[in-house]
Design a protein around this motif. Structure first.
Motif, PDB file in Angstrom:
ATOM      1  N   GLY A  81      30.704  -8.664 -36.815  1.00  7.52           N
ATOM      2  CA  GLY A  81      30.254  -8.163 -35.527  1.00  7.52           C
ATOM      3  C   GLY A  81      31.303  -8.241 -34.437  1.00  7.52           C
ATOM      4  N   ASP A  83      34.454  -5.972 -32.333  1.00  8.71           N
ATOM      5  CA  ASP A  83      34.999  -4.643 -32.088  1.00  8.71           C
ATOM      6  C   ASP A  83      36.415  -4.557 -32.657  1.00  8.71           C
ATOM      7  OD1 ASP A  83      32.730  -3.775 -30.688  1.00  8.71           O
ATOM      8  OD2 ASP A  83      33.477  -4.618 -28.806  1.00  8.71           O
ATOM      9  N   PRO A 106      25.210   1.152 -37.137  1.00 10.80           N
ATOM     10  CA  PRO A 106      24.143   0.146 -37.189  1.00 10.80           C
ATOM     11  C   PRO A 106      24.623  -1.279 -36.954  1.00 10.80           C
ATOM     12  CG  PRO A 106      23.998   1.652 -39.062  1.00 10.80           C
ATOM     13  CD  PRO A 106      25.319   1.897 -38.397  1.00 10.80           C
ATOM     14  N   GLY A 108      26.398  -2.259 -34.576  1.00  8.88           N
ATOM     15  CA  GLY A 108      26.451  -2.530 -33.148  1.00  8.88           C
ATOM     16  C   GLY A 108      27.839  -2.817 -32.622  1.00  8.88           C
ATOM     17  N   ARG A 110      32.074  -1.362 -31.909  1.00  7.31           N
ATOM     18  CA  ARG A 110      32.890  -0.198 -31.584  1.00  7.31           C
ATOM     19  C   ARG A 110      34.150  -0.229 -32.436  1.00  7.31           C
ATOM     20  NH1 ARG A 110      30.785  -1.269 -26.366  1.00  7.31           N
ATOM     21  NH2 ARG A 110      31.354  -3.424 -26.830  1.00  7.31           N
ATOM     22  N   SER A 310      29.296   3.221 -28.364  1.00  5.71           N
ATOM     23  CA  SER A 310      29.306   2.352 -29.543  1.00  5.71           C
ATOM     24  C   SER A 310      29.491   3.196 -30.790  1.00  5.71           C
ATOM     25  CB  SER A 310      27.991   1.560 -29.642  1.00  5.71           C
ATOM     26  OG  SER A 310      26.891   2.430 -29.796  1.00  5.71           O
TER      27      SER A 310
END
Length: 359
Positions: A81, A83, A106, A108, A110, A310
């Motif tokens: 999780g 970016d 999905p 969450g 970027r 996102s």
């Protein structure tokens, strides 16, 4: 503010990203597989990735070259999780990332791939052409070799010399011999007319994601070192010479730093239905920062939670066009545009764009 971790931050382009982040007031952590940074992490080693990177981090991946990279870091971004921004120019790596689009959204997070000269800056240049539905784009890279010659960039370039490369022709990827085809590009002074040679680039995959109207996307390079293009052209035909260049790469880099040009540029030749526009940037001494600016700006926006989108972000939305122009101007990097038959004119510093204004 979220943590920013720059993998490969002790390398040439990774170091430029770190420098731009620090100049903007951020405090990035430097990750290196060899140690010597703030954390010891290898982008190809899942164990070190799990140990050093956390949920919510903003990770800039500058650990190139990307041609042989696995998706290990992307796997971790989806699973943990964080970016992820990379500065890859590799078509193969772009295909790997875009094939995971359904998993990225999905999670969450970027993901911004090719957030560099290829393809964030080339996308901005195409946007600045003003052609809404481009059909053909030719890209020409002329590096300021005296300042940018480094092992990673050399390895990326040499991968195309004499090898099969993929380009977009007629709306699909086709294979052509690298460094065998050439094209002359008109560029602003002092670069002027440049003959450049065909290479492989992520633009062939990523620009059509922004403009589905694109049938042809080609990427050409002029080494900007006296005599080197002729040597590489010969090496593209004779494998023995090609192998010799590999063995003597360190000597070649030293020669490029000594004899290479101090001014570089990046240009696009954009064709639509019945119109043709050229857009180019010219950078004396500071051209390598054009590769670092998009990733640094995007990383800071993500860390400050100003980046509102996102999922997998297309390259034209990595950085706002006006912000990019302002940053180029501050570094002495000028952007010019010319319609077919017209002279070059510098683009105004009041550009408007539909890209996210938060950057």
């Amino acid at each position: 503010m979220k943590r920013i971790v720059v993998l490969g931050g002790s390398g040439f382009f990774g170091g430029a990203v770190v420098e731009r982040l620090r100049s903007d007031g951020a405090r990035p952590l430097v990750g290196s597989r060899r140690g010597g940074g703030d954390s010891r992490v290898d982008a190809e080693d899942p164990e070190s990735i799990r140990r050093e990177l956390r949920p919510g981090d903003v990770v800039v991946d500058a650990a190139g070259p990307f041609q042989d990279r696995s998706p290990a870091l992307l796997d971790a971004a989806i699973g943990t999780g964080f970016d992820l921004i990379d500065i890859s120019d590799s078509l193969e790596y772009a295909l790997k990332v875009w094939s995971r689009r359904s998993e990225i959204a999905p999670a969450g997070i970027r993901v911004l791939t090719a957030c560099s000269s290829v393809s964030a800056v080339t996308a901005a240049l195409v946007r600045w052409s003003g052609i809404a539905k481009p059909v053909r784009v030719g890209v020409c890279l002329v590096p300021a070799t005296r300042f940018t010659a480094n092992a990673g960039a050399a390895a990326s370039l040499l991968r195309s010399v004499g090898a099969p490369v993929r380009v977009r022709r007629g709306g699909r990827l086709v294979v052509r011999p690298g460094w065998r085809e050439s094209r002359v590009f008109a560029m602003p002074a002092p670069l002027l007319s440049r003959r450049a040679y065909l290479c492989e680039s992520a633009d062939a995959v990523l620009l059509p994601e922004v403009w589905p109207s694109l049938a042809d996307v080609d990427f050409f390079v002029d080494s900007n070192v006296p005599g080197l293009d002729a040597i590489l052209r010969a090496a593209a035909r004779w494998s023995g010479l090609r192998r010799s260049i590999d063995r003597l790469q360190s000597w070649g880099l030293a020669a490029a730093r000594l004899a290479g040009a101090q001014t570089g540029g990046l240009a696009v030749d954009v064709e639509g239905e019945g119109e043709r526009v050229r857009v180019a940037l010219v950078a004396p001494r500071t051209g390598h920062y054009s590769a670092a600016l998009p990733a640094a700006a995007a990383a800071r926006a993500l860390a400050e939670t100003r980046f509102q989108e996102s999922g997998l972000i297309p390259p034209d939305r990595h950085i706002d066009a006006q912000s990019l122009l302002d940053r180029f101007d501050a570094l002495g990097i000028a952007v010019y545009r010319a319609r077919s038959g017209d002279s070059w004119a510098r683009i105004s510093q009041s550009w408007t764009s539909s890209a996210p204004r938060s950057l």
